[in-house]
Design a protein around this motif. Structure first.
Motif, PDB file in Angstrom:
ATOM      1  N   VAL A  57     -17.087   2.104  10.998  1.00 48.82           N
ATOM      2  CA  VAL A  57     -16.293   2.747   9.949  1.00 48.82           C
ATOM      3  C   VAL A  57     -16.249   1.896   8.679  1.00 48.82           C
ATOM      4  O   VAL A  57     -16.382   2.399   7.563  1.00 48.82           O
ATOM      5  CB  VAL A  57     -14.860   3.028  10.446  1.00 48.82           C
ATOM      6  CG1 VAL A  57     -13.985   3.565   9.316  1.00 48.82           C
ATOM      7  CG2 VAL A  57     -14.887   4.007  11.610  1.00 48.82           C
ATOM      8  N   GLN A  66     -14.340   7.299   4.372  1.00 53.10           N
ATOM      9  CA  GLN A  66     -13.129   6.841   5.050  1.00 53.10           C
ATOM     10  C   GLN A  66     -11.940   7.733   4.709  1.00 53.10           C
ATOM     11  O   GLN A  66     -11.072   7.956   5.558  1.00 53.10           O
ATOM     12  CB  GLN A  66     -12.848   5.390   4.667  1.00 53.10           C
ATOM     13  CG  GLN A  66     -13.879   4.414   5.201  1.00 53.10           C
ATOM     14  CD  GLN A  66     -13.705   3.004   4.671  1.00 53.10           C
ATOM     15  OE1 GLN A  66     -12.672   2.668   4.079  1.00 53.10           O
ATOM     16  NE2 GLN A  66     -14.708   2.152   4.879  1.00 53.10           N
ATOM     17  N   LEU A 175     -11.349  -0.664  10.580  1.00 55.79           N
ATOM     18  CA  LEU A 175     -12.228  -1.067   9.489  1.00 55.79           C
ATOM     19  C   LEU A 175     -13.025  -2.313   9.840  1.00 55.79           C
ATOM     20  O   LEU A 175     -13.983  -2.657   9.143  1.00 55.79           O
ATOM     21  CB  LEU A 175     -11.405  -1.332   8.219  1.00 55.79           C
ATOM     22  CG  LEU A 175     -10.724  -0.124   7.571  1.00 55.79           C
ATOM     23  CD1 LEU A 175      -9.799  -0.576   6.457  1.00 55.79           C
ATOM     24  CD2 LEU A 175     -11.767   0.854   7.036  1.00 55.79           C
TER      25      LEU A 175
END
Length: 448
Positions: A57, A66, A175
């Motif tokens: 991601v 995102q 993340l």
């Protein structure tokens, strides 16, 4: 079209739209097209708030990608029908009776005064909790910075908001590589995210009940009371969390916890006790855990969170009713009694059906995966299957990435069915419109 089909097509529409947006070059930092299979899997995992992913991601998605991920997770958390009803309420449209019944079934209630207000309250509560979580995480992320620089630190604000949303929605997208292992030396961050996971897992009805009960009043009529639903959810959530915390300490004290600082171990154990039932975040890699701990995690994933919450599984209330019913049968009791209240027979039958359907889904999915994924471990495949069916999002090593096209399709079906819920699947397959009015003669059958 029947209202129950609207939920299915609503989720499917959101998944397909998300897949198209993920495929666009704007969703990639390198401005390249994402492969359709990867985009579809990511969108399905986001809408089903699972957290299983075949892309990084933080590395493979741009800010736009995102943002799409965040929107899909929020949509999946609140529910397609709830979001649609919320916007209808905002613009002053009337809610149909069919939609109201669908929403009441989704939140596990048979009647709530001012249901339009409850729907608005659900979305508002989600927003407030996520904002508070963002502030707490931002404070920890910028603890060593001057206040002026901290306020202008856009990256810290964004990271805090991203992780707050993913924790409260029990999604588990990160993340950073390694989930949230990077926070192992920040107990405050881990505890904050653990509290957000709990709030998202217990469900909006429990939060609503706790906020509306005036505990300080002596008058029972004015004080209100905790419903049976809230009591069961809170009791079993506490028991399971405490049990997993103690077992994690006992099994991993000389195992996975030896690699972490002593001051961080309580927070890590606290978080690892919560995440198997609801959220795909993890500080300790799943493959590093003791085999017994991985097995217990599978059990917790299968049980899941509370109805009306962000987690999946058969639901903690379903397990409580199922277990209490078994004990009642063993004791020769006719009723299933919890907190001096008899559980309706229809609820008991639903609990039994849910357990059987989820078990059958895991069995069917595992059978297909064992044929299509011959090179992967049985234990890892079972863990992946239970994680997908329960929409938890935990995975052993790189099992998700290693799956073939058939394996990913199976996992997507598991996530979708797990998000809809077993009762919804049963209703879609069998329906509840036809009633059998013929009563047949009884005859003994030997069992056991």
């Amino acid at each position: 079209m029947k209202c129950k089909w609207l939920i299915v097509f609503g989720f499917l529409g959101a998944i397909l739209l998300g897949a198209v947006l993920f495929m666009l070059p704007i969703s990639s930092p390198t401005h390249t097209w994402m492969r359709p299979g990867d985009a579809l899997f990511t969108a399905c995992s986001a809408v089903c708030i699972t957290g299983l992913t075949v892309v990084d991601v933080g590395r493979d998605l741009s800010c736009f990608g995102q943002a799409v991920l965040l929107c899909l997770v929020q949509l999946g958390c609140a529910g397609i029908m709830t979001c649609a009803t919320f916007f209808l309420v905002v613009v002053g449209r009337r809610i149909s009776l069919a939609s109201e019944f669908t929403l009441m079934n989704a939140y596990g209630v048979s009647g709530v005064r001012g249901f339009r207000s409850l729907v608005v309250w659900v979305v508002a509560a989600m927003f407030v909790i996520e904002v508070l979580g963002t502030l707490l995480l931002w404070f920890q992320f910028t603890l060593d910075q001057p206040i002026q620089a901290a306020l202008l630190n856009g990256r810290a604000w964004y990271r805090a908001y991203f992780f707050a949303v993913m924790a409260f929605c029990n999604a588990g997208f990160s993340l950073d590589p390694g989930s949230i292992a990077g926070f192992q030396n920040q107990p405050f961050v881990i505890v904050t995210m653990g509290v957000l996971v709990i709030l998202g897992g217990v469900g909006f009805l429990v939060i609503y009940n706790l906020c509306t009960v005036k505990f300080w009043r002596r008058n029972l009529m004015k004080r209100g009371r905790l419903t049976l639903h809230a009591r069961v959810v809170l009791q079993w959530t506490f028991l399971f969390s405490l049990l997993m915390f103690v077992l994690f300490y006992l099994l991993e004290w000389k195992g996975a916890l030896t690699d972490y600082a002593p001051s961080s171990r309580p927070a890590i154990a606290f978080f690892q006790a919560l995440t198997p039932r609801t959220c795909g975040f993890t500080v300790v890699p799943v493959e590093d855990l003791h085999p017994a701990m991985r097995f217990l995690s599978e059990v917790m994933m299968f049980i899941g969170a509370a109805p009306g919450g962000a987690g999946g599984g058969i639901k903690i209330t379903t397990f409580a009713v199922f277990l209490t019913t078994l004990l009642a049968i063993c004791r020769g009791n006719r009723d299933t009694v919890m907190f001096r209240r008899a559980v309706p027979e229809a609820v008991v039958r639903e609990a039994i059906v849910i357990v059987i359907v989820f078990g059958a889904l895991v069995t069917c999915a595992m059978t297909v995966l064992l044929v299509s994924e011959e090179g992967l471990s049985f234990e890892y495949l079972l863990f992946e299957t239970v994680s997908a069916v329960s929409t938890t999002g935990l995975s052993c090593a790189d099992t998700t990435v290693s799956l073939s096209a058939v394996g990913r399709a199976v996992i997507m079906v598991c996530m979708f069915c797990g998000r809809l819920g077993a009762i919804a699947i049963v209703m879609l397959i069998g329906g509840q419109d036809e009633r059998i009015t013929i009563r047949y003669a009884k005859e003994e059958l030997v069992v056991g």
